[in-house]
Scaffold this active site. Sequence first.
Site, PDB file in Angstrom:
ATOM      1  N   ARG A   1      -6.015  14.933 -87.304  1.00 45.48           N
ATOM      2  CA  ARG A   1      -4.607  15.346 -87.165  1.00 45.48           C
ATOM      3  C   ARG A   1      -4.049  15.030 -85.775  1.00 45.48           C
ATOM      4  O   ARG A   1      -3.244  15.782 -85.218  1.00 45.48           O
ATOM      5  CB  ARG A   1      -4.444  16.842 -87.440  1.00 45.48           C
ATOM      6  CG  ARG A   1      -4.653  17.239 -88.877  1.00 45.48           C
ATOM      7  CD  ARG A   1      -3.638  16.580 -89.805  1.00 45.48           C
ATOM      8  NE  ARG A   1      -3.675  17.176 -91.117  1.00 45.48           N
ATOM      9  CZ  ARG A   1      -4.572  16.859 -92.058  1.00 45.48           C
ATOM     10  NH1 ARG A   1      -5.472  15.919 -91.834  1.00 45.48           N
ATOM     11  NH2 ARG A   1      -4.545  17.456 -93.228  1.00 45.48           N
TER      12      ARG A   1
ATOM     13  N   SER B   1       0.009  22.678 -93.947  1.00 45.43           N
ATOM     14  CA  SER B   1      -0.903  23.465 -93.095  1.00 45.43           C
ATOM     15  C   SER B   1      -0.221  23.765 -91.768  1.00 45.43           C
ATOM     16  O   SER B   1       0.196  22.846 -91.071  1.00 45.43           O
ATOM     17  CB  SER B   1      -2.176  22.681 -92.813  1.00 45.43           C
ATOM     18  OG  SER B   1      -2.849  22.375 -94.010  1.00 45.43           O
TER      19      SER B   1
ATOM     20  N   GLU C   1      -0.754  23.165 -86.103  1.00 47.13           N
ATOM     21  CA  GLU C   1      -0.602  21.743 -86.437  1.00 47.13           C
ATOM     22  C   GLU C   1       0.858  21.320 -86.283  1.00 47.13           C
ATOM     23  O   GLU C   1       1.161  20.176 -85.979  1.00 47.13           O
ATOM     24  CB  GLU C   1      -1.075  21.517 -87.883  1.00 47.13           C
ATOM     25  CG  GLU C   1      -1.280  20.069 -88.235  1.00 47.13           C
ATOM     26  CD  GLU C   1      -1.424  19.833 -89.720  1.00 47.13           C
ATOM     27  OE1 GLU C   1      -0.408  19.566 -90.374  1.00 47.13           O
ATOM     28  OE2 GLU C   1      -2.555  19.909 -90.220  1.00 47.13           O
TER      29      GLU C   1
HETATM   30  N1  EPU Z   1      -9.824  28.482 -98.410  1.00 49.67           N
HETATM   31  C1  EPU Z   1      -9.857  29.858 -98.544  1.00 49.67           C
HETATM   32  N2  EPU Z   1      -8.680  30.548 -98.478  1.00 49.67           N
HETATM   33  C2  EPU Z   1      -7.491  29.934 -98.305  1.00 49.67           C
HETATM   34  C3  EPU Z   1      -7.449  28.535 -98.157  1.00 49.67           C
HETATM   35  C4  EPU Z   1      -8.644  27.817 -98.210  1.00 49.67           C
HETATM   36  O1  EPU Z   1     -10.907  30.450 -98.709  1.00 49.67           O
HETATM   37  O2  EPU Z   1      -6.480  30.636 -98.280  1.00 49.67           O
HETATM   38  C5  EPU Z   1     -11.081  27.723 -98.504  1.00 49.67           C
HETATM   39  C6  EPU Z   1     -11.116  26.900 -99.785  1.00 49.67           C
HETATM   40  O3  EPU Z   1     -11.601  27.627-100.861  1.00 49.67           O
HETATM   41  C7  EPU Z   1     -12.033  25.776 -99.402  1.00 49.67           C
HETATM   42  C8  EPU Z   1     -11.748  25.571 -97.926  1.00 49.67           C
HETATM   43  O4  EPU Z   1     -11.148  26.775 -97.464  1.00 49.67           O
HETATM   44  O5  EPU Z   1     -13.377  26.155 -99.538  1.00 49.67           O
HETATM   45  C9  EPU Z   1     -10.857  24.381 -97.668  1.00 49.67           C
HETATM   46  O6  EPU Z   1      -9.629  24.553 -98.355  1.00 49.67           O
HETATM   47  P1  EPU Z   1      -8.746  23.312 -98.915  1.00 49.67           P
HETATM   48  O7  EPU Z   1      -9.580  22.384 -99.698  1.00 49.67           O
HETATM   49  O8  EPU Z   1      -7.529  23.895 -99.549  1.00 49.67           O
HETATM   50  O9  EPU Z   1      -8.355  22.497 -97.630  1.00 49.67           O
HETATM   51  P2  EPU Z   1      -7.951  22.924 -96.142  1.00 49.67           P
HETATM   52  O10 EPU Z   1      -9.078  22.596 -95.250  1.00 49.67           O
HETATM   53  O11 EPU Z   1      -7.454  24.337 -96.137  1.00 49.67           O
HETATM   54  C10 EPU Z   1      -7.027  20.569 -95.532  1.00 49.67           C
HETATM   55  C11 EPU Z   1      -5.779  19.985 -94.952  1.00 49.67           C
HETATM   56  C12 EPU Z   1      -4.693  19.893 -96.013  1.00 49.67           C
HETATM   57  C13 EPU Z   1      -5.210  19.070 -97.176  1.00 49.67           C
HETATM   58  C14 EPU Z   1      -6.476  19.731 -97.715  1.00 49.67           C
HETATM   59  C15 EPU Z   1      -7.114  18.961 -98.850  1.00 49.67           C
HETATM   60  C16 EPU Z   1      -5.831  20.602 -92.607  1.00 49.67           C
HETATM   61  C17 EPU Z   1      -5.209  21.430 -91.524  1.00 49.67           C
HETATM   62  N3  EPU Z   1      -5.325  20.778 -93.824  1.00 49.67           N
HETATM   63  O12 EPU Z   1      -6.739  21.935 -95.870  1.00 49.67           O
HETATM   64  O13 EPU Z   1      -3.595  19.208 -95.437  1.00 49.67           O
HETATM   65  O14 EPU Z   1      -4.241  18.987 -98.196  1.00 49.67           O
HETATM   66  O15 EPU Z   1      -7.450  19.830 -96.645  1.00 49.67           O
HETATM   67  O16 EPU Z   1      -7.823  17.885 -98.364  1.00 49.67           O
HETATM   68  O17 EPU Z   1      -6.721  19.814 -92.318  1.00 49.67           O
HETATM   69  C18 EPU Z   1      -1.598  19.545 -94.214  1.00 49.67           C
HETATM   70  O18 EPU Z   1      -2.166  19.062 -93.251  1.00 49.67           O
HETATM   71  O19 EPU Z   1      -0.383  19.901 -94.165  1.00 49.67           O
HETATM   72  C19 EPU Z   1      -2.344  19.758 -95.448  1.00 49.67           C
HETATM   73  C20 EPU Z   1      -1.837  20.431 -96.480  1.00 49.67           C
END
Ligand code: EPU
Length: 335
Positions: A161, A235, A331
């Site tokens: 990012r 995010s 972010e």
């Molecule tokens: N999780 C929770 N609770 C929550 C959210 C997530 O327990 O409220 C857990 C999920 O169950 C999972 C882990 O955290 O085990 C990761 O969650 P998720 O796959 O939703 O991805 P993320 O790491 O929260 C990142 C990106 C997103 C992108 C997703 C999918 C960042 C800051 N965010 O989110 O990007 O869509 O991966 O690859 O790296 C963005 O940058 O605006 C964005 C939406």
Amino acid sequence: MEIQENISLKPYNTFGLDVFTSKFVEVSNVEELQEILMNNNDPLLILGGGSNILFTQNFNGLVIKNNITGITVLEESNKEIVLKVGAGEVWHHFVLYCIDNNYAGVENLSLIPGNVGAAPMQNIGAYGVEVKDLITQVEAFDMRDYSIKIFTSLECEFDYRSSVFKTSEKGNYIITSVIFRLNKEAKLNISYGAIEDELEAMKISSPSIKDVSNAVINIRSSKLPDPKKIGNSGSFFKNPIVPTLVKDKILAEYPETPNYPQLDGSFKIAAGWLIEKCGWKGKRINNYGVHENQALVLVNYGGAKGIDILRLSEEIIKSVKDMFGVDLEREVNII
Ligand code: EPU
């Protein structure tokens, strides 16, 4: 090209915050950009899709909305295609264009809000793909001497990012177009758990890039609020990257914490999970809050003030620090 005065930025930021700018202009090519900048003495703000910005106050200066569009083929072989894409193209429209033409690589990045110019800025990523792997060059306008500079992918200093445009060169350049190298033969990246599960639910065993894109659209729509309905900027925080020691300490107490090893030996921890554990998920305060399906996303239910959302983010940062000893970083850009 007309400079307008006292314009609401509500339609130009996905949080839907009703702030005003004293001056506003839309540019659709590099020459217009050059002309505006050469005659400007006001503080500047460059807006793309407005999907990564939190306005906490009115802007006293000139907002330039980058509407430089167009997709041009620069090179083509049987295996690959190189495209030059205007920074003002809507990202998801570009993804759909690629899918329609069978150009593979961007399908995992379907439905990410914002414009093409923002993609290199913060190296957008989702479901195991980062845009840095598809970008060969970035064309940018130097605001100091009005020249055009071509950045190679290496010179962009892409990171999680982040890029040179957010760090050492912050505020110096306006991205005007992005050059992508895409594949005509798909090399699908579907190992990300949620995509595999979704394709299975869709009963698809040998997916096309369109299927992968649809799977990603389904997952995103189920977890992330549509900015057209509920204001948000995706995010709000980055996933923190911590040393092994910190990761081990968290895991000793919460073995289920989602964590991902990094190449340098550190670990990325899911910020959404940390925030949820602190009790914030789905919490609503008047007309703003933390999204009910993804704790990493802060939302404006309508009529909220940016300053309230900023304060909420400060409270979240504090509680994650108190509970886990981890510093969350935002972010989004705060204005
Ligand atoms: N999780 C929770 N609770 C929550 C959210 C997530 O327990 O409220 C857990 C999920 O169950 C999972 C882990 O955290 O085990 C990761 O969650 P998720 O796959 O939703 O991805 P993320 O790491 O929260 C990142 C990106 C997103 C992108 C997703 C999918 C960042 C800051 N965010 O989110 O990007 O869509 O991966 O690859 O790296 C963005 O940058 O605006 C964005 C939406």
